[in-house]
Each structure stands twice: as structure tokens, then as C-alpha cells.
Design a protein around this motif. Structure first.
Motif, mmCIF file in Angstrom:
data_model
loop_
_atom_site.group_PDB
_atom_site.id
_atom_site.type_symbol
_atom_site.label_atom_id
_atom_site.label_comp_id
_atom_site.label_asym_id
_atom_site.label_seq_id
_atom_site.Cartn_x
_atom_site.Cartn_y
_atom_site.Cartn_z
ATOM 1 N N ASN A 56 6.580 23.221 -27.504
ATOM 2 C CA ASN A 56 7.952 23.313 -27.012
ATOM 3 C C ASN A 56 8.107 22.348 -25.854
ATOM 4 O OD1 ASN A 56 10.574 24.131 -26.893
ATOM 5 N ND2 ASN A 56 10.178 26.064 -25.856
ATOM 6 N N LYS A 57 9.212 21.611 -25.869
ATOM 7 C CA LYS A 57 9.517 20.644 -24.813
ATOM 8 C C LYS A 57 8.367 19.652 -24.617
ATOM 9 C CE LYS A 57 12.662 23.814 -22.479
ATOM 10 N NZ LYS A 57 12.996 24.562 -21.243
ATOM 11 N N GLY A 58 7.753 19.262 -25.724
ATOM 12 C CA GLY A 58 6.736 18.226 -25.689
ATOM 13 C C GLY A 58 5.339 18.666 -25.318
ATOM 14 N N GLY A 59 5.155 19.951 -25.017
ATOM 15 C CA GLY A 59 3.839 20.431 -24.625
ATOM 16 C C GLY A 59 3.416 21.644 -25.425
ATOM 17 N N ILE A 60 2.120 21.933 -25.405
ATOM 18 C CA ILE A 60 1.589 23.096 -26.113
ATOM 19 C C ILE A 60 1.738 24.332 -25.227
ATOM 20 C CG2 ILE A 60 -0.519 24.179 -27.001
ATOM 21 C CD1 ILE A 60 -1.428 21.445 -27.926
ATOM 22 N N ILE A 61 2.390 25.367 -25.769
ATOM 23 C CA ILE A 61 2.559 26.595 -24.999
ATOM 24 C C ILE A 61 1.728 27.746 -25.566
ATOM 25 C CG2 ILE A 61 4.837 26.008 -24.108
ATOM 26 C CD1 ILE A 61 6.083 27.670 -26.309
ATOM 27 N N TYR A 62 1.172 27.554 -26.760
ATOM 28 C CA TYR A 62 0.204 28.515 -27.294
ATOM 29 C C TYR A 62 -0.688 27.791 -28.290
ATOM 30 C CZ TYR A 62 -2.070 32.304 -29.722
ATOM 31 O OH TYR A 62 -3.035 33.121 -30.249
ATOM 32 N N ASN A 63 -1.968 28.089 -28.229
ATOM 33 C CA ASN A 63 -2.922 27.486 -29.154
ATOM 34 C C ASN A 63 -4.016 28.518 -29.414
ATOM 35 O OD1 ASN A 63 -3.829 25.256 -30.715
ATOM 36 N ND2 ASN A 63 -5.416 24.864 -29.194
ATOM 37 N N GLY A 64 -4.037 29.085 -30.605
ATOM 38 C CA GLY A 64 -5.033 30.108 -30.903
ATOM 39 C C GLY A 64 -4.775 30.740 -32.250
ATOM 40 N N THR A 65 -5.338 31.910 -32.462
ATOM 41 C CA THR A 65 -5.203 32.572 -33.753
ATOM 42 C C THR A 65 -3.830 33.234 -33.870
ATOM 43 O OG1 THR A 65 -6.081 34.697 -33.007
ATOM 44 C CG2 THR A 65 -7.678 33.046 -33.771
ATOM 45 N N LEU A 66 -3.392 33.360 -35.112
ATOM 46 C CA LEU A 66 -2.134 34.048 -35.377
ATOM 47 C C LEU A 66 -2.249 35.512 -34.965
ATOM 48 C CD1 LEU A 66 0.691 33.655 -36.660
ATOM 49 C CD2 LEU A 66 -0.313 34.366 -38.826
ATOM 50 N N HIS A 67 -3.446 36.087 -35.180
ATOM 51 C CA HIS A 67 -3.669 37.497 -34.831
ATOM 52 C C HIS A 67 -3.469 37.736 -33.331
ATOM 53 C CE1 HIS A 67 -5.409 41.508 -34.934
ATOM 54 N NE2 HIS A 67 -6.207 41.150 -33.935
#
Length: 327
Positions: free
Chosen positions: A234-245
Motif C-alpha cells: 500500500n502506498k508503495g511499501g510493504i505493510i504485511y508480509n507473512g502467512t495468510l493464516h
């Protein structure tokens, strides 16, 4: 740790965009001589690592930077700064050799020739990618069977439905057995059956050939069905990175309660509850356990209202992602 197929560090991309402050003929003529520019940072400091054999979901609202990221990773764009290694290649510097090892499908752009049947485009790709005859025949038979397009590929592209065309786009992208495939909105506008066929194809190909897929989509059913790991931009940056769980733990622990009533109720009768949806006989409310036990909240509802049925759910993935976008 699994072998990395993509390793991007501090990825940035800035665009110079002309901007006109006023409308009208004079302003249009003036802009031909004197232009004002603004700089828009589409991608700002993205770090992403993707393992070989993974199906990674890349999601975010419109304008978040997903497509720009995909275009950099696929070699279409070069970044303003940052380091990228994909299968050992720097995509925009070694593009001619690099593109022989990837497949790309853009949901709103076509590789097929409009007046020719898809089989002719497949034959052209065989020449371009120098696919051995045996590999071409084996892959084509595999794709025809799994996607059920045996009677489709000999008809002109203009006569095919959207779902049939998208299946053939996937074949175009994968005839040369690329270890990495970028899918940008592959199910956009498709019916339920076509979406299911494409998801099934992606899963089976991933399992059989260990192909890595990078998937961008606004259809969260694609993400839930295909991806174990997701990256939210969002807005050019990563705001979450991990498992869907684990994504649901990114927001506070909440429950949604669906309630059906024996008699109509008013919104005033539900004062004190956060309404997700409402009609006089059927409502959905959100409950935060930390604000009091769920049992006490349910007792309050049941004792004061004509409840006929009740159903408690975890917060939906759509609601989780919406809250992540707006956080």
C-alpha cells in the motif's frame, strides 16, 4: 531455508509526471511551452524474498504499486534504486536472456493474435523460445488436458470467450517451461467455472513442475485457494508480509456475529453494538472480546431481542485486508 528465486532489496521507482493546474484552451497551449512536473514515488523501499516453488499472493488497493513491482521484477521497468536478483539475473540489465526463463500473463493485455487461432501463436512461441519439438508436444498435450481447450485452440481468437482466451494466455506463458511465472489479475472478469479451472491449473502445475507463481489479484478467493504466503503493498511499501493464516492476527482479535430475528428490530434496539450489516430481520455485528466476554455480549442480545438464530465467525479475510489497507 528454501532456495530463493527472487531477492529484492530497497526497491524504489519514481515517475516524473506532467501536471496542469488549470483547464481551458489557454492553459492547454501554455502547457505545450511551459510544463510543470511532479515526482510520484510508485514504489518506495520494498524488500521481498520469494522461495522457489512458492505461490505468492501480492495484493493491495489500486495504485498501491503492485503492477510497478511486477514490471520491475519481470524486466519491463528498471527501478530508480535498489537491488534485484531473480534466478541470478538482474532483470532489466540481462533482459534478453532473462525473459527466456519467465512467463508473464497480464489480465488486461493479450499475447494472442486476434484473427489467428491460439495454436498458431503457440507455434510462434515455440520458435521464439526455441522449444524442442518433444517438449512442445508434451506440454501442449498436458495443457490441453488440464485446461480442457482441445476444441478451443483451433478457432480464431476473436471467437473465443474471455475464459477460453485466458486459458490460452496461460499456455502462451508456460509452453517453454519457465520456472517463474508472473500472473497480474489473471481471473479478472471471469465466470466462476473459468476461475476454478485456472486456479486448479496453477495448483497442479505448481505441484507437478514446482513452478513459482507470483499472483496479483483483487479476488480474495484466488488468494485463499492458492497462496500460503501473502505480501500486502500500500502506498508503495510493504505493510504485511507473512502467512495468510497469521494475517488475521495483524488486526485486533474480533468476531462477527450473524443474528436472525423472529420479529423485526430497529437499529436503536442494537445501540452499543457495531453493526456490519442491518435489516430488520437479519443483522451482523462485530464484537471485540477484550471489551467483555463474548458470552456476556450474547446474553445481552438474547435476553433483550427476539433472537431466532445466531452464528459466530472469525473476522473475514476481506475485512482483515480492508483494515490493513486503511491502517
Amino acid at each position: 531455508m528454501d532456495e530463493l528465486i527472487i531477492d529484492a532489496k530497497n526497491l524504489k521507482r519514481t515517475f516524473k509526471v506532467s501536471q496542469r493546474e488549470k483547464t481551458g484552451l489557454f492553459s492547454s497551449l501554455k502547457s505545450l511551452i511551459i510544463r510543470k512536473y511532479v515526482y510520484v514515488e510508485a514504489v518506495s523501499g520494498i524488500n521481498i524474498q520469494i522461495a522457489k516453488g512458492e505461490i505468492r499472493g501480492l495484493i493491495g488497493p489500486n495504485g498501491a504499486g503492485k503492477s510497478t513491482t511486477i514490471k520491475i521484477l519481470s524486466g519491463v521497468l528498471h527501478p530508480s534504486s535498489g537491488l534485484v536478483k531473480v534466478m541470478g539475473f538482474t532483470p532489466w540489465l540481462e533482459r534478453e536472456e532473462y525473459v527466456r526463463h519467465i512467463g508473464v500473463v497480464f489480465g488486461q493485455k493479450s499475447q494472442l493474435w486476434w484473427d489467428l487461432p491460439p495454436i498458431d501463436t503457440f507455434s510462434l512461441n515455440r520458435k521464439m523460445y526455441r522449444i524442442p519439438d518433444r517438449v512442445f508436444r508434451e506440454n501442449l498435450e498436458y495443457f490441453k488436458e488440464i485446461l480442457d481447450i482441445g476444441n478451443v485452440i483451433t478457432r480464431p481468437t476473436r471467437q473465443l470467450s474471455l475464459g477460453e482466451r485466458m486459458k490460452c494466455e496461460l499456455v502462451c506463458a508456460m509452453l517453454h517451461d519457465p520456472p517463474l511465472v508472473f500472473l497480474d489479475e489473471p481471473t479478472i472478469g471471469l465466470d466462476v467455472l473459468s476461475k476454478d479451472a485456472i486456479r486448479r491449473f496453477i495448483k497442479q502445475t505448481n505441484q507437478k513442475k514446482r513452478t513459482t507463481f507470483i499472483l496479483t489479484t483483487h479476488d480474495l478467493a484466488d488468494i485463499e485457494d492458492l497462496c500460503e504466503n501473502v505480501t500486502v503493498i500500500n502506498k508503495g511499501g510493504i505493510i504485511y508480509n507473512g502467512t495468510l493464516h497469521n494475517m488475521k492476527s495483524f488486526v485486533s482479535n474480533k468476531k462477527t456475529v450473524e443474528i436472525k430475528f423472529a420479529k423485526p428490530v430497529t437499529m436503536e434496539m442494537l445501540a452499543g453494538f457495531k453493526l456490519i450489516s442491518f435489516n430488520p430481520l437479519d443483522v451482523t455485528v462485530e464484537i471485540k472480546p477484550e471489551n467483555g466476554s463474548i458470552q456476556s455480549k450474547l446474553n445481552q442480545l438474547i435476553s433483550s431481542l427476539p433472537v431466532r438464530d445466531i452464528n459466530i465467525n472469525d473476522i473475514s479475510i476481506e475485512e482483515v485486508i480492508k483494515q490493513i489497507y486503511t491502517a
